[in-house]
Design a protein around this motif. Structure first.
Motif, mmCIF file in Angstrom:
data_model
loop_
_atom_site.group_PDB
_atom_site.id
_atom_site.type_symbol
_atom_site.label_atom_id
_atom_site.label_comp_id
_atom_site.label_asym_id
_atom_site.label_seq_id
_atom_site.Cartn_x
_atom_site.Cartn_y
_atom_site.Cartn_z
ATOM 1 N N ASP A 98 -1.639 -3.744 5.284
ATOM 2 C CA ASP A 98 -2.183 -4.663 4.281
ATOM 3 C C ASP A 98 -1.628 -6.077 4.417
ATOM 4 O OD1 ASP A 98 0.400 -4.319 3.419
ATOM 5 O OD2 ASP A 98 -0.114 -3.599 1.416
ATOM 6 N N ASP A 148 0.822 -1.212 0.000
ATOM 7 C CA ASP A 148 0.000 0.000 0.000
ATOM 8 C C ASP A 148 0.858 1.265 0.000
ATOM 9 O OD1 ASP A 148 1.028 0.072 2.558
ATOM 10 O OD2 ASP A 148 -0.901 -0.172 3.572
ATOM 11 N N GLN A 153 -6.397 -6.737 -4.377
ATOM 12 C CA GLN A 153 -5.288 -6.025 -3.748
ATOM 13 C C GLN A 153 -4.610 -5.032 -4.696
ATOM 14 O OE1 GLN A 153 -2.660 -9.034 -2.260
ATOM 15 N NE2 GLN A 153 -4.269 -10.015 -1.061
#
Length: 204
Positions: A72, A52, A148
């Motif tokens: 994450d 991230d 993701q």
């Protein structure tokens, strides 16, 4: 005497299954725990960024140290430390799968290869060659990667799907080769032992 040798074969097959399961389980120890093969390059450098982009961490000191540094779950692919993490089961001989990180070392066998229960609290037999636990699948890598943002483009998704197919095929080939080699060896071994016993009895 021939009937006796035939009775020996079930034991040989049972021995083969145990050896094959152990061989397939061992293959996981040489790979990065909980990481999909397409992501292994991401973890190859000494310092790794959270996916991230929030921070970076040292591979040797922060990766899978059971403490969540990235929100994450980037730094804990093989533990249950990060609530948002995902653990990848390779499941050679069956279908690979992702499980939520909270299922890692929870004393329940989620991966058919038993890789999610590596702390030794319980023993998970490798059932991948026998069909595995297909009912517990959490979806393939492409859907998880899309969620993701790892593979945002169609071309990258197609590439991931192609590499996943090759990986699955190689795993299946390995399982078949192990089966053939071990069965032939064990049948030969038992036949030799039976023949030896028969010769000893005749010589008396």
């Amino acid at each position: 005497m021939e009937s006796y040798c035939i009775l020996c074969l079930p034991s040989a097959v049972a021995s083969f299954l145990l050896i094959a399961s152990s061989s397939l389980s061992f293959s996981h120890s040489s790979s990065l725990l909980g990481v999909h093969p397409l992501d292994e390059k991401y973890y190859s450098s000494q310092f790794i960024k959270c996916k991230d982009g929030s921070k970076s961490f040292s591979r040797d000191h922060r990766l899978n140290d059971n403490f969540c540094d990235c929100s994450d779950g980037t730094d804990e692919p093989g533990t249950s430390a990060c609530p948002a993490g995902k653990f990848y089961c390779r499941n050679l001989g069956s279908k690979p799968q992702f499980i939520v990180s909270s299922h890692v070392n929870d004393r329940f066998c989620d991966c058919c290869d038993g890789s999610d229960e590596y702390d030794g609290t319980i023993h998970c037999p490798n059932t991948c060659v026998m069909g595995g636990n297909a009912e517990n699948m959490y979806g393939n890598y492409n859907s998880k990667a899309s969620d993701q943002g790892i593979f945002p483009g169609k071309e990258a998704k197609d590439e991931a799907k192609s590499e996943e197919s090759v990986y699955n095929l190689n795993g299946l080939k390995l399982a078949i080769i192990l089966q053939v080699v071990l069965v032939v060896f064990l049948v030969f071994l038992w036949s030799f032992r039976c023949h030896t016993r028969y010769r000893r009895r005749r010589s008396r």
